[in-house]
Enzyme design. Sequence first.
Site, PDB file in Angstrom:
ATOM      1  CE  LYS A   1      -4.222  -1.756   2.077  1.00  0.00           C
ATOM      2  NZ  LYS A   1      -4.026  -2.923   2.951  1.00  0.00           N
ATOM      3  N   GLY A   2       2.004   1.203   0.672  1.00  0.00           N
ATOM      4  CA  GLY A   2       2.900   2.372   0.701  1.00  0.00           C
ATOM      5  C   GLY A   2       3.408   2.692  -0.691  1.00  0.00           C
TER       6      GLY A   2
ATOM      7  CG  ASP B   1      12.207  -6.254  -6.151  1.00  0.00           C
ATOM      8  OD1 ASP B   1      11.224  -6.743  -5.559  1.00  0.00           O
ATOM      9  OD2 ASP B   1      13.384  -6.559  -5.853  1.00  0.00           O
TER      10      ASP B   1
ATOM     11  CG  PHE C   1       6.046   1.926   2.952  1.00  0.00           C
ATOM     12  CD1 PHE C   1       6.047   3.042   2.129  1.00  0.00           C
ATOM     13  CD2 PHE C   1       6.732   0.796   2.512  1.00  0.00           C
ATOM     14  CE1 PHE C   1       6.700   3.031   0.900  1.00  0.00           C
ATOM     15  CE2 PHE C   1       7.383   0.765   1.281  1.00  0.00           C
ATOM     16  CZ  PHE C   1       7.359   1.890   0.477  1.00  0.00           C
TER      17      PHE C   1
ATOM     18  NE  ARG D   1       8.456   2.728  -4.510  1.00  0.00           N
ATOM     19  CZ  ARG D   1       8.956   2.581  -3.255  1.00  0.00           C
ATOM     20  NH1 ARG D   1       8.859   3.555  -2.366  1.00  0.00           N
ATOM     21  NH2 ARG D   1       9.527   1.460  -2.899  1.00  0.00           N
TER      22      ARG D   1
HETATM   23  P1  ITT Z   1       5.381  -5.978  -3.888  1.00  0.00           P
HETATM   24  O1  ITT Z   1       6.406  -7.057  -4.197  1.00  0.00           O
HETATM   25  O2  ITT Z   1       3.980  -6.476  -3.940  1.00  0.00           O
HETATM   26  O3  ITT Z   1       5.612  -4.733  -4.688  1.00  0.00           O
HETATM   27  P2  ITT Z   1       6.824  -5.845  -1.384  1.00  0.00           P
HETATM   28  O4  ITT Z   1       6.647  -5.047  -0.135  1.00  0.00           O
HETATM   29  O5  ITT Z   1       6.986  -7.340  -1.225  1.00  0.00           O
HETATM   30  O6  ITT Z   1       5.581  -5.527  -2.343  1.00  0.00           O
HETATM   31  P3  ITT Z   1       9.506  -5.679  -2.390  1.00  0.00           P
HETATM   32  O7  ITT Z   1       9.650  -7.127  -2.576  1.00  0.00           O
HETATM   33  O8  ITT Z   1      10.035  -4.752  -3.447  1.00  0.00           O
HETATM   34  O9  ITT Z   1       7.994  -5.241  -2.200  1.00  0.00           O
HETATM   35  O10 ITT Z   1      10.167  -5.320  -0.995  1.00  0.00           O
HETATM   36  C1  ITT Z   1      10.496  -4.022  -0.727  1.00  0.00           C
HETATM   37  C2  ITT Z   1      10.665  -3.846   0.761  1.00  0.00           C
HETATM   38  O11 ITT Z   1      11.733  -2.893   0.957  1.00  0.00           O
HETATM   39  C3  ITT Z   1       9.405  -3.210   1.356  1.00  0.00           C
HETATM   40  O12 ITT Z   1       8.507  -4.190   1.835  1.00  0.00           O
HETATM   41  C4  ITT Z   1       9.993  -2.336   2.450  1.00  0.00           C
HETATM   42  O13 ITT Z   1      10.235  -3.123   3.588  1.00  0.00           O
HETATM   43  C5  ITT Z   1      11.344  -1.919   1.855  1.00  0.00           C
HETATM   44  N1  ITT Z   1      11.209  -0.639   1.150  1.00  0.00           N
HETATM   45  C6  ITT Z   1      11.219  -0.416  -0.193  1.00  0.00           C
HETATM   46  N2  ITT Z   1      11.023   0.881  -0.458  1.00  0.00           N
HETATM   47  C7  ITT Z   1      10.867   1.490   0.724  1.00  0.00           C
HETATM   48  C8  ITT Z   1      10.617   2.816   1.102  1.00  0.00           C
HETATM   49  O14 ITT Z   1      10.438   3.783   0.205  1.00  0.00           O
HETATM   50  N3  ITT Z   1      10.528   3.077   2.395  1.00  0.00           N
HETATM   51  C9  ITT Z   1      10.687   2.117   3.331  1.00  0.00           C
HETATM   52  N4  ITT Z   1      10.900   0.833   3.062  1.00  0.00           N
HETATM   53  C10 ITT Z   1      10.993   0.510   1.750  1.00  0.00           C
END
Ligand code: ITT
Length: 223
Positions: free
Chosen positions: A25-26, A84, A165, A194
């Site tokens: 969601k974030g 990712d 998040f 991002r």
């Molecule tokens: P999707 O695969 O469904 O997109 P996910 O949360 O599993 O969701 P990822 O495999 O890319 O996504 O994992 C990324 C993780 O890295 C995410 O769950 C956060 O814990 C961290 N992360 C990525 N971008 C972030 C941000 O902008 N701020 C804080 N944590 C972030």
Amino acid sequence: MVSFLSKKWPNMERQTTMVLATGNKGKIAEIRDLLVDFPVSIKYLNDFGPIPPVVEDGDTFEENAYKKASQVARIIGLPALADDSGLCVTTLGGLPGVRSARYGGKGLDDMERSARLLRAMAGEKDRAAAFECVISIAVPTGQALTYEARCEGLITKAPVGDNGFGYDPIFYFPPLKKTFAQLNREEKSRISHRGKALSELRAEFEKVLTWIRMHLPEEEKFT
Ligand code: ITT
């Protein structure tokens, strides 16, 4: 809508539909903000029936981003955008990296994962870290475009801030003297991994949409 679009996007009279291939969601909130004034109709995974989860077993952000975007595009039959991303900590040899969402094992929430990382860093002087992000846009036939960016900062000693998040409360961004969780979404997107990857995408969005349309079957070009 058409008249607004045709002024701002002279060659884009119709909207292209794109699926955000993420359940986070974030991420959804940040990506949606950055594409709000673009001629795309955004759909979410929830708009479709259950979709088999993508196994994120790639060794790189790029591999996993492509896997997520291409699998969703193929199954749903529409262009898909996946992200990712993760936090790479220098003194931990780049961990949690591609395993950021699963760091510490299944069943932990964001706060517990951050607490786990802080414990792994206890007493460590070198707090350098970077968030990395790869955005993949894939069409149902498997071709894809890739955008990537990183943002450097430091791991705090304790969580600070309530916004955002994931690891945002423990990621300190020295130029603003704040953690990511102390920034609002707009402030974060201006400097984040991002935000930077998406701003590269925004800069050539018209080209991207033309590319997408060239790679879609005839009947889906203007859905
Ligand atoms: P999707 O695969 O469904 O997109 P996910 O949360 O599993 O969701 P990822 O495999 O890319 O996504 O994992 C990324 C993780 O890295 C995410 O769950 C956060 O814990 C961290 N992360 C990525 N971008 C972030 C941000 O902008 N701020 C804080 N944590 C972030």
